[in-house]
Motif scaffolding. Sequence first.
Motif, PDB file in Angstrom:
ATOM      1  N   ALA A  92     -49.678  93.687 -68.170  1.00  0.00           N
ATOM      2  CA  ALA A  92     -50.531  93.755 -69.395  1.00  0.00           C
ATOM      3  C   ALA A  92     -49.970  93.948 -70.480  1.00  0.00           C
ATOM      4  N   VAL A  93     -50.000  93.098 -71.765  1.00  0.00           N
ATOM      5  CA  VAL A  93     -49.500  93.522 -73.070  1.00  0.00           C
ATOM      6  C   VAL A  93     -50.936  93.510 -73.984  1.00  0.00           C
ATOM      7  N   TRP A  94     -50.759  94.762 -74.677  1.00  0.00           N
ATOM      8  CA  TRP A  94     -51.827  95.204 -75.546  1.00  0.00           C
ATOM      9  C   TRP A  94     -51.534  95.355 -76.670  1.00  0.00           C
ATOM     10  N   ILE A  95     -52.218  95.096 -77.568  1.00  0.00           N
ATOM     11  CA  ILE A  95     -52.098  95.303 -79.177  1.00  0.00           C
ATOM     12  C   ILE A  95     -53.110  96.210 -79.435  1.00  0.00           C
ATOM     13  N   THR A  96     -52.800  97.553 -79.880  1.00  0.00           N
ATOM     14  CA  THR A  96     -53.705  98.668 -80.149  1.00  0.00           C
ATOM     15  C   THR A  96     -54.075  98.776 -81.772  1.00  0.00           C
ATOM     16  N   VAL A 141     -62.967  92.333 -86.301  1.00  0.00           N
ATOM     17  CA  VAL A 141     -62.346  92.793 -87.722  1.00  0.00           C
ATOM     18  C   VAL A 141     -62.054  94.099 -87.720  1.00  0.00           C
ATOM     19  N   GLY A 142     -62.537  95.081 -86.820  1.00  0.00           N
ATOM     20  CA  GLY A 142     -62.627  96.633 -86.738  1.00  0.00           C
ATOM     21  C   GLY A 142     -61.548  96.766 -85.886  1.00  0.00           C
ATOM     22  N   PRO A 143     -61.250  98.235 -85.575  1.00  0.00           N
ATOM     23  CA  PRO A 143     -60.154  98.702 -84.617  1.00  0.00           C
ATOM     24  C   PRO A 143     -60.545  98.186 -83.342  1.00  0.00           C
ATOM     25  N   VAL A 144     -59.609  97.686 -82.477  1.00  0.00           N
ATOM     26  CA  VAL A 144     -59.916  97.084 -81.093  1.00  0.00           C
ATOM     27  C   VAL A 144     -58.483  97.186 -80.184  1.00  0.00           C
ATOM     28  N   TRP A 145     -58.598  97.276 -79.000  1.00  0.00           N
ATOM     29  CA  TRP A 145     -57.488  97.152 -78.241  1.00  0.00           C
ATOM     30  C   TRP A 145     -57.479  95.529 -77.620  1.00  0.00           C
ATOM     31  N   PHE A 146     -56.447  94.819 -78.075  1.00  0.00           N
ATOM     32  CA  PHE A 146     -56.532  93.323 -77.841  1.00  0.00           C
ATOM     33  C   PHE A 146     -55.679  93.068 -76.885  1.00  0.00           C
ATOM     34  N   LEU A 147     -56.304  92.565 -75.719  1.00  0.00           N
ATOM     35  CA  LEU A 147     -55.431  92.104 -74.529  1.00  0.00           C
ATOM     36  C   LEU A 147     -54.501  90.788 -74.765  1.00  0.00           C
ATOM     37  N   ALA A 148     -53.277  90.963 -75.443  1.00  0.00           N
ATOM     38  CA  ALA A 148     -52.608  89.735 -75.795  1.00  0.00           C
ATOM     39  C   ALA A 148     -52.067  88.809 -74.598  1.00  0.00           C
ATOM     40  N   THR A 149     -51.766  89.494 -73.496  1.00  0.00           N
ATOM     41  CA  THR A 149     -51.713  88.676 -72.405  1.00  0.00           C
ATOM     42  C   THR A 149     -51.627  89.535 -70.911  1.00  0.00           C
ATOM     43  N   VAL A 150     -51.985  88.915 -69.946  1.00  0.00           N
ATOM     44  CA  VAL A 150     -52.014  89.690 -68.854  1.00  0.00           C
ATOM     45  C   VAL A 150     -51.863  88.454 -67.631  1.00  0.00           C
ATOM     46  N   ALA A 151     -51.404  89.151 -66.433  1.00  0.00           N
ATOM     47  CA  ALA A 151     -50.945  88.244 -65.437  1.00  0.00           C
ATOM     48  C   ALA A 151     -50.844  88.892 -64.157  1.00  0.00           C
ATOM     49  N   VAL A 152     -51.179  88.302 -62.909  1.00  0.00           N
ATOM     50  CA  VAL A 152     -50.716  88.798 -61.755  1.00  0.00           C
ATOM     51  C   VAL A 152     -49.894  87.586 -61.130  1.00  0.00           C
ATOM     52  N   ASP A 153     -49.042  87.656 -60.479  1.00  0.00           N
ATOM     53  CA  ASP A 153     -48.162  86.953 -59.754  1.00  0.00           C
ATOM     54  C   ASP A 153     -49.177  85.980 -58.876  1.00  0.00           C
ATOM     55  N   PRO A 154     -49.196  84.730 -58.635  1.00  0.00           N
ATOM     56  CA  PRO A 154     -50.018  84.018 -57.957  1.00  0.00           C
ATOM     57  C   PRO A 154     -49.973  84.465 -56.500  1.00  0.00           C
ATOM     58  N   ASP A 155     -48.945  84.832 -56.120  1.00  0.00           N
ATOM     59  CA  ASP A 155     -48.700  85.433 -54.656  1.00  0.00           C
ATOM     60  C   ASP A 155     -49.364  86.564 -54.321  1.00  0.00           C
ATOM     61  N   ARG A 156     -49.611  87.239 -55.411  1.00  0.00           N
ATOM     62  CA  ARG A 156     -50.384  88.535 -55.309  1.00  0.00           C
ATOM     63  C   ARG A 156     -51.875  88.616 -55.760  1.00  0.00           C
ATOM     64  N   GLN A 157     -52.156  87.398 -56.282  1.00  0.00           N
ATOM     65  CA  GLN A 157     -53.533  87.527 -56.931  1.00  0.00           C
ATOM     66  C   GLN A 157     -54.763  87.598 -55.588  1.00  0.00           C
ATOM     67  N   GLY A 158     -55.714  88.417 -56.023  1.00  0.00           N
ATOM     68  CA  GLY A 158     -56.678  88.618 -55.017  1.00  0.00           C
ATOM     69  C   GLY A 158     -56.695  89.914 -54.321  1.00  0.00           C
ATOM     70  N   SER A 159     -55.544  90.638 -54.717  1.00  0.00           N
ATOM     71  CA  SER A 159     -55.119  91.850 -53.822  1.00  0.00           C
ATOM     72  C   SER A 159     -55.724  93.234 -54.888  1.00  0.00           C
ATOM     73  N   GLY A 160     -56.240  93.049 -56.013  1.00  0.00           N
ATOM     74  CA  GLY A 160     -57.130  94.347 -56.490  1.00  0.00           C
ATOM     75  C   GLY A 160     -55.923  94.575 -57.861  1.00  0.00           C
ATOM     76  N   LEU A 161     -54.780  93.884 -57.971  1.00  0.00           N
ATOM     77  CA  LEU A 161     -53.672  93.974 -58.980  1.00  0.00           C
ATOM     78  C   LEU A 161     -54.289  93.836 -60.290  1.00  0.00           C
ATOM     79  N   GLY A 162     -55.297  92.816 -60.379  1.00  0.00           N
ATOM     80  CA  GLY A 162     -55.887  92.328 -61.710  1.00  0.00           C
ATOM     81  C   GLY A 162     -56.315  93.588 -62.599  1.00  0.00           C
ATOM     82  N   GLY A 163     -57.286  94.275 -61.652  1.00  0.00           N
ATOM     83  CA  GLY A 163     -57.913  95.272 -62.387  1.00  0.00           C
ATOM     84  C   GLY A 163     -57.123  96.467 -62.309  1.00  0.00           C
ATOM     85  N   ALA A 164     -56.333  96.817 -61.547  1.00  0.00           N
ATOM     86  CA  ALA A 164     -55.332  97.808 -61.684  1.00  0.00           C
ATOM     87  C   ALA A 164     -54.485  97.939 -62.945  1.00  0.00           C
ATOM     88  N   ILE A 165     -53.971  96.723 -63.362  1.00  0.00           N
ATOM     89  CA  ILE A 165     -53.059  96.431 -64.454  1.00  0.00           C
ATOM     90  C   ILE A 165     -53.635  96.691 -65.754  1.00  0.00           C
TER      91      ILE A 165
END
Length: 196
Positions: A70-74, A115-139
């Motif tokens: 997960a890549v964030w701009i803060t 326009v105000g202060p925000v944590w912007f999720l620039a990109t996020v991914a879970v490898d397709p082989d690991r999707q559905g394992s709870g990693l999305g919420g964890a990352i």
Amino acid sequence: MTEIRPAEPADVDRAARTLARAFADYPFTRHTVDARDHLRRVEELQRLYLTEIGLRCGRVWVADDASAVAVWITPESTGIPEAFERISGRVAELSGDRADAAAAAEEALAPLRPVGPVWFLATVAVDPDRQGSGLGGAILEPGLREARQAGVPAYLETSSERNVAFYRRLGFDVVGSVTLPDDGPRTWAMVRNHTQ
């Protein structure tokens, strides 16, 4: 249990591969990145965002094996306009014959962005082989926690209706949507307020 930790430069290759695999057939990426040698182009674009935006200016978390990222701009991120300017030529080159569509997509999305202060999720991914394992919420959890502690909302954009449902479960609300120009996909803007 998979450990989620701040990313280091040594994670970039594996994290870029994870992002490329996850975004290979994503509607936004298919619309904005040249179909010729598509996977390589997507991987190189993601590598740019990881190194020049995430690691240099923002915050990046990875699973211990980089199967999630997960890549964030803060609000504290500095040098973001300069970083995007620095990579703009390479981004256009990698977008190839879809560079105009990518520019039009950015223009179409700009009015939806906070326009105000925000944590912007620039990109996020879970490898397709690991999707559905709870990693999305964890990352996403470290960034969401820090946004909440800072008292600012988290913001993201997605071009997948399935993702909209996933993010809603994490407390995000749709605040707008747009169908991207040139027969592009519908893209949703979502915000999670710091109270959640």
